[in-house]
Design a protein around this motif. Structure first.
Motif, PDB file in Angstrom:
ATOM      1  N   VAL A   1       0.872  -1.176   0.000  1.00  0.00           N
ATOM      2  CA  VAL A   1       0.000   0.000   0.000  1.00  0.00           C
ATOM      3  C   VAL A   1       0.908   1.224   0.000  1.00  0.00           C
ATOM      4  O   VAL A   1       1.877   1.280   0.756  1.00  0.00           O
ATOM      5  CB  VAL A   1      -0.918   0.026   1.245  1.00  0.00           C
ATOM      6  N   ALA A   2       0.586   2.193  -0.846  1.00  0.00           N
ATOM      7  CA  ALA A   2       1.347   3.436  -0.897  1.00  0.00           C
ATOM      8  C   ALA A   2       0.377   4.591  -1.095  1.00  0.00           C
ATOM      9  O   ALA A   2      -0.668   4.441  -1.740  1.00  0.00           O
ATOM     10  CB  ALA A   2       2.362   3.409  -2.034  1.00  0.00           C
ATOM     11  N   ALA A   3       0.718   5.728  -0.533  1.00  0.00           N
ATOM     12  CA  ALA A   3      -0.146   6.910  -0.636  1.00  0.00           C
ATOM     13  C   ALA A   3      -0.394   7.305  -2.093  1.00  0.00           C
ATOM     14  O   ALA A   3      -1.452   7.848  -2.419  1.00  0.00           O
ATOM     15  CB  ALA A   3       0.469   8.075   0.136  1.00  0.00           C
ATOM     16  N   ASN A   4       0.532   7.008  -2.974  1.00  0.00           N
ATOM     17  CA  ASN A   4       0.355   7.340  -4.390  1.00  0.00           C
ATOM     18  C   ASN A   4      -0.046   6.120  -5.219  1.00  0.00           C
ATOM     19  O   ASN A   4       0.107   6.117  -6.440  1.00  0.00           O
ATOM     20  CB  ASN A   4       1.639   7.958  -4.959  1.00  0.00           C
ATOM     21  N   GLY A   5      -0.562   5.083  -4.569  1.00  0.00           N
ATOM     22  CA  GLY A   5      -0.962   3.856  -5.255  1.00  0.00           C
ATOM     23  C   GLY A   5      -2.307   3.981  -5.939  1.00  0.00           C
ATOM     24  O   GLY A   5      -2.894   5.064  -6.036  1.00  0.00           O
TER      25      GLY A   5
ATOM     26  N   SER B   1      -5.160   2.158  -0.728  1.00  0.00           N
ATOM     27  CA  SER B   1      -5.815   2.147   0.580  1.00  0.00           C
ATOM     28  C   SER B   1      -5.528   0.848   1.336  1.00  0.00           C
ATOM     29  O   SER B   1      -5.369  -0.223   0.740  1.00  0.00           O
ATOM     30  CB  SER B   1      -7.331   2.332   0.430  1.00  0.00           C
ATOM     31  N   ILE B   2      -5.503   0.982   2.636  1.00  0.00           N
ATOM     32  CA  ILE B   2      -5.316  -0.172   3.510  1.00  0.00           C
ATOM     33  C   ILE B   2      -6.545  -1.071   3.421  1.00  0.00           C
ATOM     34  O   ILE B   2      -6.443  -2.293   3.461  1.00  0.00           O
ATOM     35  CB  ILE B   2      -5.058   0.286   4.961  1.00  0.00           C
TER      36      ILE B   2
ATOM     37  N   GLY C   1       2.832   7.609   4.964  1.00  0.00           N
ATOM     38  CA  GLY C   1       1.778   8.491   4.466  1.00  0.00           C
ATOM     39  C   GLY C   1       0.640   8.559   5.445  1.00  0.00           C
ATOM     40  O   GLY C   1       0.634   7.884   6.482  1.00  0.00           O
ATOM     41  N   LEU C   2      -0.335   9.352   5.108  1.00  0.00           N
ATOM     42  CA  LEU C   2      -1.526   9.521   5.927  1.00  0.00           C
ATOM     43  C   LEU C   2      -2.680   8.843   5.212  1.00  0.00           C
ATOM     44  O   LEU C   2      -3.016   9.193   4.079  1.00  0.00           O
ATOM     45  CB  LEU C   2      -1.809  11.016   6.126  1.00  0.00           C
ATOM     46  N   TYR C   3      -3.276   7.867   5.850  1.00  0.00           N
ATOM     47  CA  TYR C   3      -4.380   7.106   5.273  1.00  0.00           C
ATOM     48  C   TYR C   3      -5.624   7.385   6.109  1.00  0.00           C
ATOM     49  O   TYR C   3      -5.765   6.858   7.201  1.00  0.00           O
ATOM     50  CB  TYR C   3      -4.062   5.609   5.263  1.00  0.00           C
TER      51      TYR C   3
END
Length: 73
Positions: free
Chosen positions: A25-29, A43-44, A62-64
């Motif tokens: 998972v990555a903030a820019n995924g 997203s998680i 990142g912030l999820y």
């Protein structure tokens, strides 16, 4: 003695015998991606929906902001 050592290492999680999948998972995924290292989810929650027993979810920095439900343990 060798079998005992392998058993202990396996129980400690140092040797994986389950062969589970790795998801990322990555903030820019992108949640439409495969969840791979090169195409991570955004997203998680998406990773939780796809991952099964024995799988590992790697969450990047990142912030999820989301509410996550885990359908499986």
């Amino acid at each position: 003695m060798k079998v005992f050592t392998l058993l202990v290492l396996s129980l400690l999680g140092l040797i994986s015998t389950a062969g589970g999948a790795d998801y990322y998972v990555a903030a820019n995924g992108n949640d439409e991606g495969a969840g791979s290292k090169d195409a991570p989810f955004a997203s998680i929650g998406r990773a939780a929906a796809v991952a099964g027993p024995g799988d590992t979810v790697h969450i990047g920095p990142g912030l999820y902001r989301e509410q996550v439900s885990f359908p499986r343990s």
